[in-house]
Design a protein around this motif. Sequence first.
Motif, PDB file in Angstrom:
ATOM      1  N   GLN A  62      10.890  -1.215  -5.562  1.00 42.33           N
ATOM      2  CA  GLN A  62      10.320  -0.327  -4.558  1.00 42.33           C
ATOM      3  C   GLN A  62       8.805  -0.180  -4.692  1.00 42.33           C
ATOM      4  OE1 GLN A  62      12.285   3.472  -4.327  1.00 42.33           O
ATOM      5  NE2 GLN A  62      14.345   2.598  -4.365  1.00 42.33           N
ATOM      6  N   ARG A  63       8.232  -0.786  -5.705  1.00 42.52           N
ATOM      7  CA  ARG A  63       6.794  -0.655  -5.923  1.00 42.52           C
ATOM      8  C   ARG A  63       5.999  -1.487  -4.922  1.00 42.52           C
ATOM      9  NH1 ARG A  63       6.259  -0.896 -12.591  1.00 42.52           N
ATOM     10  NH2 ARG A  63       7.655   0.887 -12.992  1.00 42.52           N
ATOM     11  N   ARG A  64       4.829  -0.983  -4.563  1.00 43.64           N
ATOM     12  CA  ARG A  64       3.964  -1.698  -3.622  1.00 43.64           C
ATOM     13  C   ARG A  64       3.084  -2.713  -4.342  1.00 43.64           C
ATOM     14  NH1 ARG A  64       4.311   3.695  -1.562  1.00 43.64           N
ATOM     15  NH2 ARG A  64       5.051   3.731   0.599  1.00 43.64           N
ATOM     16  N   ASN A  65       2.772  -2.430  -5.607  1.00 44.83           N
ATOM     17  CA  ASN A  65       2.025  -3.369  -6.458  1.00 44.83           C
ATOM     18  C   ASN A  65       0.703  -3.835  -5.840  1.00 44.83           C
ATOM     19  OD1 ASN A  65       3.946  -3.413  -8.603  1.00 44.83           O
ATOM     20  ND2 ASN A  65       5.231  -4.807  -7.410  1.00 44.83           N
ATOM     21  N   TYR A  66      -0.096  -2.884  -5.358  1.00 45.21           N
ATOM     22  CA  TYR A  66      -1.427  -3.227  -4.900  1.00 45.21           C
ATOM     23  C   TYR A  66      -2.257  -3.685  -6.108  1.00 45.21           C
ATOM     24  CZ  TYR A  66      -0.201  -0.479  -0.721  1.00 45.21           C
ATOM     25  OH  TYR A  66       0.404   0.019   0.406  1.00 45.21           O
ATOM     26  N   LYS A  67      -2.996  -4.776  -5.950  1.00 49.40           N
ATOM     27  CA  LYS A  67      -3.806  -5.298  -7.049  1.00 49.40           C
ATOM     28  C   LYS A  67      -5.003  -4.380  -7.325  1.00 49.40           C
ATOM     29  CE  LYS A  67      -2.591 -10.099  -6.002  1.00 49.40           C
ATOM     30  NZ  LYS A  67      -3.111 -11.437  -5.586  1.00 49.40           N
ATOM     31  N   HIS A  68      -5.622  -3.908  -6.264  1.00 52.98           N
ATOM     32  CA  HIS A  68      -6.773  -3.009  -6.361  1.00 52.98           C
ATOM     33  C   HIS A  68      -6.960  -2.355  -4.998  1.00 52.98           C
ATOM     34  CE1 HIS A  68      -8.639  -6.456  -4.400  1.00 52.98           C
ATOM     35  NE2 HIS A  68      -8.357  -7.190  -5.470  1.00 52.98           N
ATOM     36  N   ALA A  69      -7.990  -1.526  -4.877  1.00 56.84           N
ATOM     37  CA  ALA A  69      -8.183  -0.752  -3.657  1.00 56.84           C
ATOM     38  C   ALA A  69      -8.378  -1.625  -2.423  1.00 56.84           C
ATOM     39  CB  ALA A  69      -9.376   0.190  -3.822  1.00 56.84           C
ATOM     40  N   VAL A  70      -9.177  -2.680  -2.539  1.00 51.17           N
ATOM     41  CA  VAL A  70      -9.437  -3.547  -1.382  1.00 51.17           C
ATOM     42  C   VAL A  70      -8.155  -4.254  -0.954  1.00 51.17           C
ATOM     43  CG1 VAL A  70     -10.734  -5.535  -0.544  1.00 51.17           C
ATOM     44  CG2 VAL A  70     -11.847  -3.867  -2.043  1.00 51.17           C
ATOM     45  N   ASP A  71      -7.377  -4.733  -1.931  1.00 47.34           N
ATOM     46  CA  ASP A  71      -6.095  -5.374  -1.623  1.00 47.34           C
ATOM     47  C   ASP A  71      -5.161  -4.379  -0.946  1.00 47.34           C
ATOM     48  OD1 ASP A  71      -3.948  -7.466  -1.919  1.00 47.34           O
ATOM     49  OD2 ASP A  71      -3.095  -5.941  -3.255  1.00 47.34           O
ATOM     50  N   GLY A  72      -5.172  -3.141  -1.431  1.00 46.05           N
ATOM     51  CA  GLY A  72      -4.324  -2.117  -0.838  1.00 46.05           C
ATOM     52  C   GLY A  72      -4.686  -1.821   0.603  1.00 46.05           C
ATOM     53  N   LEU A  73      -5.982  -1.699   0.886  1.00 45.06           N
ATOM     54  CA  LEU A  73      -6.430  -1.447   2.254  1.00 45.06           C
ATOM     55  C   LEU A  73      -6.026  -2.584   3.187  1.00 45.06           C
ATOM     56  CD1 LEU A  73     -10.040  -0.051   1.655  1.00 45.06           C
ATOM     57  CD2 LEU A  73      -8.063   1.228   2.493  1.00 45.06           C
ATOM     58  N   ALA A  74      -6.232  -3.818   2.722  1.00 45.80           N
ATOM     59  CA  ALA A  74      -5.898  -4.987   3.540  1.00 45.80           C
ATOM     60  C   ALA A  74      -4.391  -5.043   3.827  1.00 45.80           C
ATOM     61  CB  ALA A  74      -6.351  -6.265   2.838  1.00 45.80           C
ATOM     62  N   ARG A  75      -3.581  -4.782   2.820  1.00 43.59           N
ATOM     63  CA  ARG A  75      -2.126  -4.837   2.998  1.00 43.59           C
ATOM     64  C   ARG A  75      -1.613  -3.695   3.865  1.00 43.59           C
ATOM     65  NH1 ARG A  75       0.643  -5.541  -2.708  1.00 43.59           N
ATOM     66  NH2 ARG A  75       2.429  -4.993  -1.380  1.00 43.59           N
ATOM     67  N   MET A  76      -2.235  -2.530   3.746  1.00 42.63           N
ATOM     68  CA  MET A  76      -1.833  -1.409   4.595  1.00 42.63           C
ATOM     69  C   MET A  76      -2.076  -1.723   6.062  1.00 42.63           C
ATOM     70  SD  MET A  76      -3.072   1.962   2.455  1.00 42.63           S
ATOM     71  CE  MET A  76      -2.844   3.023   3.887  1.00 42.63           C
ATOM     72  N   VAL A  77      -3.266  -2.258   6.357  1.00 45.06           N
ATOM     73  CA  VAL A  77      -3.603  -2.606   7.745  1.00 45.06           C
ATOM     74  C   VAL A  77      -2.690  -3.714   8.251  1.00 45.06           C
ATOM     75  CG1 VAL A  77      -5.389  -3.565   9.239  1.00 45.06           C
ATOM     76  CG2 VAL A  77      -6.001  -1.864   7.525  1.00 45.06           C
ATOM     77  N   LYS A  78      -2.430  -4.715   7.417  1.00 45.53           N
ATOM     78  CA  LYS A  78      -1.607  -5.856   7.809  1.00 45.53           C
ATOM     79  C   LYS A  78      -0.144  -5.469   8.009  1.00 45.53           C
ATOM     80  CE  LYS A  78      -0.109 -10.446   6.261  1.00 45.53           C
ATOM     81  NZ  LYS A  78      -0.213 -11.463   5.167  1.00 45.53           N
ATOM     82  N   ASP A  79       0.415  -4.690   7.078  1.00 50.58           N
ATOM     83  CA  ASP A  79       1.840  -4.373   7.103  1.00 50.58           C
ATOM     84  C   ASP A  79       2.185  -3.149   7.953  1.00 50.58           C
ATOM     85  OD1 ASP A  79       2.072  -6.472   5.348  1.00 50.58           O
ATOM     86  OD2 ASP A  79       2.173  -5.209   3.549  1.00 50.58           O
TER      87      ASP A  79
END
Length: 244
Positions: A93-110
């Motif tokens: 169930q973890r999102r496993n964002y690598k870092h803040a920039v990766d998290g922002l990109a994945r949030m917008v994409k997903d």
Amino acid sequence: MLQMITHVVKGDGFTGLYRGLSASLLRQITYSTTRFGVYEELKETFTSAKSSPSLPTLIAMASTSGFLGGIAGNPADILNVRMQNDASLPPEQRRNYKHAVDGLARMVKDEGVRSLFRGVWPNSIRAVLMTASQLASYDVFKKELLQRTSLGDDLTTHFTASIMAGFVATTVCSPVDVVKTRVMSAHTQESIVGLITRITAKEGLGWVFKGWVPSFIRLGPHTVATFMFLEQHKKMYRKWNGYE
């Protein structure tokens, strides 16, 4: 709290204690810079040689600053909550964002751009309460200490006023912190009213101050460090520009 730390270290090692550090730094850059910058600018505008802002005016200025800061820092705040919450979730169930920039990109994409402002209202309300209770109370405590004691405008006064402001801010913001964290870390959509009703029925009114101690352990030193650094920065700035 000790049990939680042990659980994180056991599952992810000591590096797990710093999960979400990049998101936390991004949050400070956006949220804190905005609220402190706007507040100091407003305070300078409404301060003259003959008078200083009253308590209601300070609260109004701090509330405005906090609201703007809450909006600016919302995306990073979501990342911070999610990355820190990962440690308490099963691996699948973890999102496993690598870092803040990766998290922002994945949030917008997903999840779309709107996901960046998920929980923006409770977050902005929390930012208003935090800024009003932290910044305005610090100025009030500092003023009272200078007027009612023999203390001068020095590190002792700054430390005392800031630790008192940290106590006030932690207490005022505790209920909103609980709601904000649960909204931002949830995998499903739920209205704030529905969430409050559900957790009150399940946990009683004790949820209002759930996590107060770890919150103060975090916010107390943070408030002290912030105001002591800010006071020294202002002192150097005034001296550099020949104001004193």
